[in-house]
Design an enzyme around this catalytic site. Structure first.
Site, PDB file in Angstrom:
ATOM      1  N   GLU A  92      -5.209  -8.839   1.602  1.00 26.00           N
ATOM      2  CA  GLU A  92      -5.808  -8.389   2.858  1.00 26.00           C
ATOM      3  C   GLU A  92      -7.303  -8.218   2.662  1.00 26.00           C
ATOM      4  OE1 GLU A  92      -4.189  -4.898   4.768  1.00 26.00           O
ATOM      5  OE2 GLU A  92      -2.116  -5.487   4.329  1.00 26.00           O
ATOM      6  N   GLU A 137       0.809  -1.223   0.000  1.00 31.53           N
ATOM      7  CA  GLU A 137       0.000   0.000   0.000  1.00 31.53           C
ATOM      8  C   GLU A 137       0.845   1.278   0.000  1.00 31.53           C
ATOM      9  OE1 GLU A 137      -2.965  -0.088   3.063  1.00 31.53           O
ATOM     10  OE2 GLU A 137      -3.900  -1.913   2.292  1.00 31.53           O
TER      11      GLU A 137
END
Length: 425
Positions: free
Chosen positions: A332, A154
């Site tokens: 995730e 990310e």
């Protein structure tokens, strides 16, 4: 592939000579972490890794996505290797392989060595170059046994929240620095990809990006314009350069970015072919003309994020339709919920079970259209949840923060059945 995911700073603790990271320094700022806590002890995974691996085995997991702490391996970010730190990951990898769990490490999950930040951090090109050297150190040691590698987790969060808004470490509020950081993070990824390929047997290399579908909250032109812009920044800014398309021109123009950091050859470096894209998905955003819209009565998690399982399927379809990448992993997906433990530490988290079940149903609906290889629940353990400290719990395993005792929740037992049978009941 059924697995669970964690991040080094959130669970390991600072034992055994780990260098200072930007999150160590950030947590000392008054008010930076809501409960005033830090990651010095976290879940002490560093000292309890053997038991945690045994727990994963009991849950029937086939894979474990963890991150490697850059300051644990290279304390000053670009200098001498801290051999005990590298030895720790060597033991962890062997322990996982001994019980049939595939290790899937991420090289960077937000814990930049503070020494690099003191020299400008991700605003500087030198940090991307240091990252490639760090990737060489780690994969030279572990590449004979570990095949699936992710470079970054990310980068959106590091660039925008870390450098632009100051909500995350290093806590800078400088939009110009955020744009530079975004580019240098991707450059670090691109520089690391060929290094990993050279060091790893049968390499499968990728990057992990977060995606948040953005839907217009109305038909007015202002809502539609803002929706398009937010989508470009939140969903396209990082994947399009990786896919060889460069930065979204509309978002770059709106942010007034002159792209002075983008040197000749950079975009080709960033577009080095990857084997797998890691997809992190939690929620969607509904956009009005002036900002996100929050509709009363919409089910949300403890983070205030709307529960929208269909968004996972929509995201995977959009990614594959748009970029035709070879393979995807859901790296995730999970929820912070208002867990309440009984006197024995047991948590009957039916709300989390429902969240996971509904997202897996959505995922099942696209596996004939999109080459999805596996799914990693976030997270294996309750942990240090960044700016929220220990006040938010994402784990399928409860951690008592006084004793550090681990207790599988109802969601862990449910997920163990899914992992063993491949069936969502």
């Amino acid at each position: 592939m059924w697995g669970a995911a964690t991040a080094a700073f959130q669970i390991e603790g600072a034992a055994d000579g780990r260098g200072e990271s930007t999150w160590d320094r950030f947590a000392t700022r008054p008010g930076a972490v809501s409960d005033g806590s830090d990651g010095h002890r976290a879940c002490d995974h560093h000292g309890r890794w053997f038991d945690d691996v045994a727990l994963m085995r009991r849950l029937g997991l086939g894979a474990y996505r963890f991150s490697i702490s850059w300051p644990r391996v290279v304390p000053d970010g670009d200098g001498e290797v801290h051999q005990p730190g590298l030895d720790f990951y060597d033991r962890l990898v062997d322990g996982l392989l001994d019980v049939g769990i595939e290790p899937c490490p991420t090289l960077f999950h937000w814990d930049t060595p503070q020494a690099l930040e003191d020299r400008g951090g991700w605003e500087m090109r030198a940090t991307a170059e240091a990252f490639a050297r760090y990737a060489d150190i780690v994969t030279s040691r572990l590449g004979d046994r570990v095949h699936t590698w992710f470079t970054l987790n990310e980068p959106f969060v590091v660039a925008w929240k870390g450098y632009t808004t100051g909500e995350h470490a290093p806590g800078r509020v400088d939009p110009r620095a955020g744009l530079a950081a975004a580019h240098h993070l991707l450059l670090g990824h691109g520089l690391a990809v060929p290094v990993i390929r050279a060091n790893v047997r049968r390499p499968k290399v990728g990057v992990v990006l977060n995606f948040t579908p953005v839907h217009a909250g109305g038909d007015d032109p202002a809502s539609r314009r803002r929706t398009q812009l937010v989508d470009a920044i939140e969903n396209r800014w990082f994947v399009e350069p990786v896919a060889g398309l460069g930065y979204p021109a509309d978002a770059a123009a709106q942010r007034g970015w002159d792209q002075r950091e983008v040197l000749d050859g950079d975009l080709d470096t960033i577009a080095a072919p990857i084997d797998v894209l890691g997809v992190n998905y939690y929620s969607r955003q509904v956009s009005g003309p002036d900002g996100p819209l929050h509709r009363p009565g919409t089910p949300v998690t403890e983070m205030g994020w709307e529960i929208y399982p269909r968004g996972l399927a929509d995201t995977l379809r959009w990614l594959h339709r748009s970029y035709r990448l070879d393979e995807y992993l859901v790296t995730e997906n999970g929820a912070a919920m208002p867990d309440e433990a009984d006197g024995d530490g047991e948590v009957d988290d039916v709300d989390r079970v429902e969240y996971l079940r509904d997202h897996l149903y959505a995922l099942h609906g696209v596996i004939d259209e999109v080459p999805v290889r596996g799914y990693f629940v976030w997270s294996l353990l309750d942990n240090f949840e960044w700016e929220h400290g220990y006040s938010r719990r994402f784990g399928i395993v409860r951690v008592d923060y006084d004793t550090l005792e681990r207790t599988p929740k109802a969601s862990a037992r449910w997920y163990a059945c899914v992992a063993r049978t491949g069936r969502v009941g």
